[in-house]
Design a protein around this motif. Structure first.
Motif, PDB file in Angstrom:
ATOM      1  N   GLU A   1      60.224  51.393  22.396  1.00 40.77           N
ATOM      2  CA  GLU A   1      59.921  50.361  21.402  1.00 40.77           C
ATOM      3  C   GLU A   1      58.489  50.458  20.913  1.00 40.77           C
ATOM      4  N   ARG A   2      57.552  50.726  21.817  1.00 39.87           N
ATOM      5  CA  ARG A   2      56.132  50.783  21.434  1.00 39.87           C
ATOM      6  C   ARG A   2      55.821  52.020  20.613  1.00 39.87           C
TER       7      ARG A   2
ATOM      8  N   ARG B   1      55.041  51.043  32.319  1.00 42.19           N
ATOM      9  CA  ARG B   1      56.071  50.610  31.375  1.00 42.19           C
ATOM     10  C   ARG B   1      57.402  51.252  31.726  1.00 42.19           C
TER      11      ARG B   1
ATOM     12  N   VAL C   1      49.902  55.466  25.175  1.00 39.29           N
ATOM     13  CA  VAL C   1      50.601  54.187  25.277  1.00 39.29           C
ATOM     14  C   VAL C   1      50.577  53.661  26.704  1.00 39.29           C
TER      15      VAL C   1
ATOM     16  N   ALA D   1      60.635  50.057  27.014  1.00 38.81           N
ATOM     17  CA  ALA D   1      59.397  49.525  26.436  1.00 38.81           C
ATOM     18  C   ALA D   1      58.587  50.641  25.769  1.00 38.81           C
TER      19      ALA D   1
ATOM     20  N   GLY E   1      48.627  49.989  27.960  1.00 43.83           N
ATOM     21  CA  GLY E   1      49.390  48.843  28.438  1.00 43.83           C
ATOM     22  C   GLY E   1      49.811  48.891  29.888  1.00 43.83           C
TER      23      GLY E   1
END
Length: 124
Positions: free
Chosen positions: A50-51, A43, A36, A47, A40
Motif C-alpha cells: 500500500e505504501r 511493516r 519505506v 502495508a 516507518g
C-alpha cells in the motif's frame, strides 16, 4: 583517508567490495523497500504494498527475499492465528538509508535534466 584505505586497490575492480553497494541496489525496487522500512519501521507485506504502490505482490516478495539474503532486512514471524509476518531493517539496512537519501536528493535536483536528455535521444 580511512574510507579510501578500507577500499584499497582499484575501487571498482570486479572483486572490489565497493561494488557490493551497487549490486545490492541494482534492482529498482530494493532501494524503495529499504527506504519505506526506514521511514516507518517494521511493516507487514500488505502495508508495504500500500505504501509503495505500483509494485506487485510477487515483485515485492522477490525484493524482500533478496534484501533478506543480502542481510539488509529481517523477516519476523509471529505465532498468531492467522499467521503474521513483518519485515524490519537490520543494522546494515539502516546504514544504507544515508546513501539512499543522498540518491533521492540527487534525483530531486537532477531528474528533469535526465528526463529531458532521454526525451532528446528518443526523438532521434
Amino acid at each position: 583517508m580511512g574510507e579510501q584505505q578500507e577500499l584499497a586497490g582499484d575501487v571498482f575492480a570486479a572483486d572490489c567490495r565497493a561494488r557490493i553497494a551497487f549490486e545490492v541496489l541494482a534492482n529498482r525496487w530494493d532501494g524503495v523497500v529499504v527506504f519505506v522500512l526506514g521511514e516507518g519501521g517494521p511493516r507487514r507485506p500488505r502495508a508495504l504494498l500500500e505504501r509503495i504502490g505500483g509494485i506487485s505482490p510477487k515483485v515485492l516478495n522477490d525484493a524482500l527475499r533478496r534484501l533478506e539474503y543480502n542481510g539488509l532486512v529481517e523477516r519476523r514471524r509471529y505465532a498468531q492465528a492467522p499467521p503474521r509476518v513483518d519485515y524490519t531493517l537490520t543494522e546494515a539496512g539502516t546504514a544504507l538509508l544515508v546513501p539512499i537519501r543522498a540518491m533521492g536528493s540527487w534525483a530531486a535536483r537532477h531528474a528533469d535534466t535526465v528526463l529531458a536528455s532521454q526525451d532528446r535521444f528518443s526523438t532521434r
